[in-house]
Design an enzyme around this catalytic site. Structure first.
Site, PDB file in Angstrom:
ATOM      1  N   SER A 149      10.319  -7.593 -11.570  1.00  0.00           N
ATOM      2  CA  SER A 149      10.764  -7.616 -10.175  1.00  0.00           C
ATOM      3  C   SER A 149      10.275  -6.363  -9.439  1.00  0.00           C
ATOM      4  CB  SER A 149      12.288  -7.780 -10.131  1.00  0.00           C
ATOM      5  OG  SER A 149      12.709  -8.176  -8.856  1.00  0.00           O
ATOM      6  N   ASP A 226      13.454 -19.383 -10.071  1.00  0.00           N
ATOM      7  CA  ASP A 226      13.857 -18.037  -9.651  1.00  0.00           C
ATOM      8  C   ASP A 226      14.294 -18.100  -8.189  1.00  0.00           C
ATOM      9  OD1 ASP A 226      13.774 -15.378  -8.638  1.00  0.00           O
ATOM     10  OD2 ASP A 226      12.283 -14.798 -10.131  1.00  0.00           O
ATOM     11  N   HIS A 260      15.507 -15.547 -12.708  1.00  0.00           N
ATOM     12  CA  HIS A 260      15.046 -14.157 -12.530  1.00  0.00           C
ATOM     13  C   HIS A 260      15.675 -13.206 -13.555  1.00  0.00           C
ATOM     14  CE1 HIS A 260      12.945 -11.340  -9.821  1.00  0.00           C
ATOM     15  NE2 HIS A 260      13.982 -10.529  -9.877  1.00  0.00           N
TER      16      HIS A 260
END
Length: 282
Positions: A149, A226, A260
């Site tokens: 991320s 995600d 995620h």
């Protein structure tokens, strides 16, 4: 610089440790996790740096990703720093989860009141590797970087801004084009000021357009389910298009049904360790 050991746990015949030190770059105490594979007891090992995402500390990766077995098998030291300075008493540092504490964004801030402490780019690029190389059995010539991320963004920009420094790079669900997403606009605007042209120096999609360094093989895994992909925070398509245009090899794997979280990371971490081992142990 003195290192203080915070914890040590035997793991796959090596040791997962956490240390604390005074950072000259960030002007505060910082912690990092380091996994020392069994091979580190008898010889020098390459180092793989992991950069975590928003809200994380050094703990998330070392406790949730399950990378230690593969790192032990391939003889890799794996270092996981924190994601921002801590306890700097800057007004507003704890007001939101996506800016300030836990959200350093791997940039060197130029704006008050952040510019004194929020220098995560220089910390990860220079200070931390010097500290690791001085205190552990590393081969300083062999290092690679990966992350998740915000940390995937960090890994990509470090590799693209420093050709030849890292042998390989990979990312899980990276923020690929921060100048175009809400997280990026908030963080880059806050740390670097309102002039958006200054943000481009920390945007992987922009950096790849002018990359002319040594060959980089980039591996990216992205969960198809995600929530931040669908919210337009990650924008991998923009990065892939820029790589394709520049003929920079990128393996992009859209993983059906994954989100995620660290459950996603743990599912594919071994592939990433193998990807880096191929270059680090070459």
């Amino acid at each position: 610089m003195a290192l203080k050991q915070v914890s040590s746990n035997k793991c796959f015949e090596g040791f997962q440790k956490v240390f604390e030190h005074d950072s000259a770059e960030l002007k505060c105490k910082m912690k990092f996790g380091i996994y020392l594979p069994p091979k580190a007891e008898t010889g020098k090992c390459p180092v793989l740096y992991w950069l975590s995402g928003l809200t994380c500390t050094e703990q998330n990766f070392i406790t949730k990703a399950g990378f230690q077995q593969a790192a032990a098998e391939h003889g890799l030291i794996v270092v996981a720093p924190d994601t921002s300075p801590r306890g700097c008493n800057i007004e507003g540092e704890d007001e939101s989860w996506d800016f300030g504490t836990g959200a350093g964004f791997y940039v060197d801030a130029t704006e008050d009141p952040w510019k004194t402490n929020y220098r995560m780019y220089s910390y990860v690029k220079d200070e931390l590797p010097k500290l690791i190389n001085a205190n552990f059995p590393t081969d300083p010539e062999r290092m690679s970087v990966f992350g998740h991320s915000m940390g995937g963004h960090g890994a990509l920009i470090l590799a693209l801004k420093n050709p030849g420094k890292y042998k390989s790079v990979s990312a899980f669900a990276p923020i690929c084009n921060p100048i175009q997403c809400q997280w990026g606009k908030k963080a880059l605007g806050g740390y670097l000021g309102p002039d958006a042209s200054k943000w481009e120096a920390y945007d992987a999609t922009q950096l790849v357009k002018s990359y002319s360094g040594s060959r980089l093989d980039i591996l990216i895994d992205q969960g198809k389910d995600d929530q931040f992909l669908s919210a337009g925070q990650l924008l991998p398509d923009n990065f892939i298009a820029a790589c394709t245009e520049r003929k920079i090899p990128v393996v992009f794997r859209l993983q059906q049904g994954y989100d995620h979280s660290y459950f996603f990371i743990a599912s594919f971490i071994n592939d990433h360790i193998k990807h880096h081992a191929k270059y680090l142990n070459a």
